[in-house]
Write a protein that holds these residues in place. Structure first.
Motif, PDB file in Angstrom:
ATOM      1  N   LYS A   1       9.801  13.823  -0.367  1.00 66.18           N
ATOM      2  CA  LYS A   1       9.632  12.381  -0.184  1.00 66.18           C
ATOM      3  C   LYS A   1       8.382  11.856  -0.898  1.00 66.18           C
ATOM      4  O   LYS A   1       7.277  12.288  -0.596  1.00 66.18           O
ATOM      5  CB  LYS A   1       9.500  12.037   1.308  1.00 66.18           C
ATOM      6  N   GLY A   2       8.590  10.941  -1.817  1.00 68.43           N
ATOM      7  CA  GLY A   2       7.474  10.198  -2.407  1.00 68.43           C
ATOM      8  C   GLY A   2       7.615   8.725  -2.062  1.00 68.43           C
ATOM      9  O   GLY A   2       6.711   7.933  -2.289  1.00 68.43           O
ATOM     10  N   ILE A   3       8.768   8.355  -1.524  1.00 62.79           N
ATOM     11  CA  ILE A   3       9.043   6.970  -1.120  1.00 62.79           C
ATOM     12  C   ILE A   3       8.702   6.859   0.370  1.00 62.79           C
ATOM     13  O   ILE A   3       9.103   7.727   1.146  1.00 62.79           O
ATOM     14  CB  ILE A   3      10.534   6.620  -1.340  1.00 62.79           C
ATOM     15  N   PRO A   4       7.947   5.807   0.749  1.00 73.67           N
ATOM     16  CA  PRO A   4       7.594   5.692   2.171  1.00 73.67           C
ATOM     17  C   PRO A   4       8.830   5.658   3.075  1.00 73.67           C
ATOM     18  O   PRO A   4       9.816   4.997   2.748  1.00 73.67           O
ATOM     19  CB  PRO A   4       6.819   4.375   2.253  1.00 73.67           C
ATOM     20  N   VAL A   5       8.732   6.372   4.192  1.00 73.56           N
ATOM     21  CA  VAL A   5       9.841   6.452   5.147  1.00 73.56           C
ATOM     22  C   VAL A   5       9.840   5.175   6.004  1.00 73.56           C
ATOM     23  O   VAL A   5       8.779   4.737   6.461  1.00 73.56           O
ATOM     24  CB  VAL A   5       9.668   7.710   6.036  1.00 73.56           C
ATOM     25  N   ALA A   6      11.023   4.589   6.210  1.00 76.22           N
ATOM     26  CA  ALA A   6      11.182   3.348   7.006  1.00 76.22           C
ATOM     27  C   ALA A   6      10.270   2.243   6.499  1.00 76.22           C
ATOM     28  O   ALA A   6       9.690   1.482   7.261  1.00 76.22           O
ATOM     29  CB  ALA A   6      10.940   3.599   8.498  1.00 76.22           C
ATOM     30  N   GLY A   7      10.125   2.148   5.173  1.00 84.62           N
ATOM     31  CA  GLY A   7       9.171   1.199   4.592  1.00 84.62           C
ATOM     32  C   GLY A   7       9.802  -0.018   3.973  1.00 84.62           C
ATOM     33  O   GLY A   7       9.108  -0.867   3.431  1.00 84.62           O
ATOM     34  N   GLY A   8      11.139  -0.112   3.962  1.00 89.57           N
ATOM     35  CA  GLY A   8      11.780  -1.245   3.293  1.00 89.57           C
ATOM     36  C   GLY A   8      11.906  -1.027   1.796  1.00 89.57           C
ATOM     37  O   GLY A   8      12.100  -1.958   1.030  1.00 89.57           O
ATOM     38  N   MET A   9      11.803   0.243   1.365  1.00 92.09           N
ATOM     39  CA  MET A   9      11.937   0.557  -0.063  1.00 92.09           C
ATOM     40  C   MET A   9      13.174   1.404  -0.341  1.00 92.09           C
ATOM     41  O   MET A   9      13.303   2.014  -1.405  1.00 92.09           O
ATOM     42  CB  MET A   9      10.688   1.263  -0.579  1.00 92.09           C
ATOM     43  N   ALA A  10      14.081   1.457   0.631  1.00 90.85           N
ATOM     44  CA  ALA A  10      15.375   2.122   0.476  1.00 90.85           C
ATOM     45  C   ALA A  10      15.251   3.622   0.205  1.00 90.85           C
ATOM     46  O   ALA A  10      16.027   4.194  -0.560  1.00 90.85           O
ATOM     47  CB  ALA A  10      16.218   1.445  -0.614  1.00 90.85           C
ATOM     48  N   GLY A  11      14.273   4.265   0.857  1.00 86.97           N
ATOM     49  CA  GLY A  11      14.089   5.710   0.657  1.00 86.97           C
ATOM     50  C   GLY A  11      15.299   6.519   1.110  1.00 86.97           C
ATOM     51  O   GLY A  11      15.746   7.430   0.402  1.00 86.97           O
TER      52      GLY A  11
END
Ligand code: C5P
Length: 308
Positions: free
Chosen positions: A98-108
């Motif tokens: 994971k490099g995309i924030p979790v539960a961040g609104g960035m569709a990880g």
């Protein structure tokens, strides 16, 4: 020499922000009609798949405690959907970095599902076309189709109908990651509550498309907008401070990314983004900051020499 055991396949897949998010009324299926402009930025997850005796899901990186490891994980649901289509058992190990924030609104989570579709269909040599993959993606979630395509795209329907958008220049962003997460259905519900029985305000997309075609970030900054922002701020009022701090640090504009709580700040150029990120990091208004650019490609297999 050909190896009897296929090598793992690794796919890199980007985060998204919404440059424009106009939320319409609730549809009979419970989703909201959307008109959105998706924009893929250079924060990435990596999804690897390889043959295994037992179906296995491993997750590494920031925020992993919040990532479900069971059959509700969207990447695992992608594996099951493909296994069903291929008529085989899901005898694979899936590893998410994971490099995309979790539960961040960035569709990880959606990115991971898009990555899993590309990685597993490659491992199993299913030779699926873009349309077939997009159909499977749409079954999994509203943002999964965009994860396949990347770039900058107009999304309609519930977000799953994608048309590429002409975007001339690289845009420079500072991404402010929040301490907690927000639940996407919760933010949509809060928007419905705030709107009550009133009319739904218009948010035309044309000025955003024109600004993208023109390539002037200042013009785009004037037209960024997200209907979910008011709902996200209502649920996480500290976001107001974060948004103000980004603009005070020199960003052209800031907005909540999708359903939040991540905030994205558009900057004039790469140097300005580094300056804004440095200042924002010192202000204590978010968990951490990242510098990113867009648009970038959607889910792509990473070559062995890029990923030893
Ligand atoms: O499609 P996805 O699983 O990403 O959507 C998560 C939730 O967000 C949905 O269950 C729904 O509550 C909300 N949503 C919505 N309208 C959309 C997209 C998502 O209400 N167009």
């Amino acid at each position: 020499m050909l190896s009897a055991v296929p090598r793992p396949v690794t796919v890199r897949v980007p985060a998204k922000i919404n440059l424009h998010l106009a939320v319409g009324g609730v549809r009979p299926d419970g989703f909201h009609d959307l008109v959105t402009v998706f924009h893929a930025v250079s924060l990435f997850d990596e999804v690897s798949v390889e043959r295994a005796d037992e179906p296995t899901l491993d997750v590494h990186g920031d925020g992993v405690a919040e990532v479900p490891l069971d059959a509700t994980n969207l990447a695992w649901r992608a594996v099951e959907l493909l296994a069903q289509k291929a008529g085989r058992d899901p005898d694979v190990r899936v590893t998410l970095r994971k490099g995309i924030p979790v539960a961040g609104g960035m569709a990880g989570g959606s990115a991971d599902a898009a990555g899993a579709l590309v990685a597993l269909s490659t491992l199993w040599r299913m030779e699926l076309g873009r349309d077939e993959l997009s159909e499977l993606a749409a079954e999994l979630g509203s943002d999964v189709t965009f994860g396949l395509h990347g770039g900058t795209a107009l999304g309609t329907g519930r977000g799953e109908q994608i048309i590429p958008v002409l975007a001339r220049h690289r845009l420079h962003w500072v991404i402010a990651l929040a301490r907690g997460g927000l639940s996407t259905p919760g933010v949509f519900r809060e928007l419905d509550r705030l709107r009550g029985d009133g009319d739904i305000p218009e948010r035309p997309v044309e000025p955003v498309l024109e600004a993208l075609a023109g390539g002037d970030p200042r013009q785009l900054a004037l037209n960024l907008g997200n209907d979910l922002q008011a709902a996200a701020v209502s649920m996480a009022p500290d976001l107001r401070r974060t948004l103000r701090a980004g603009v005070n640090s020199g960003a052209l504009a800031g907005l909540v990314s999708g359903s939040g709580p991540t905030c994205a700040f558009l900057c004039a150029d790469a140097d300005s983004a580094v300056d804004v990120a440095t200042e924002l990091a010192g202000m204590g208004v978010c968990r951490t900051v990242r510098v990113a650019h867009g648009p970038v490609n959607g889910a792509r297999v990473v070559d062995d020499d890029e990923h030893p």
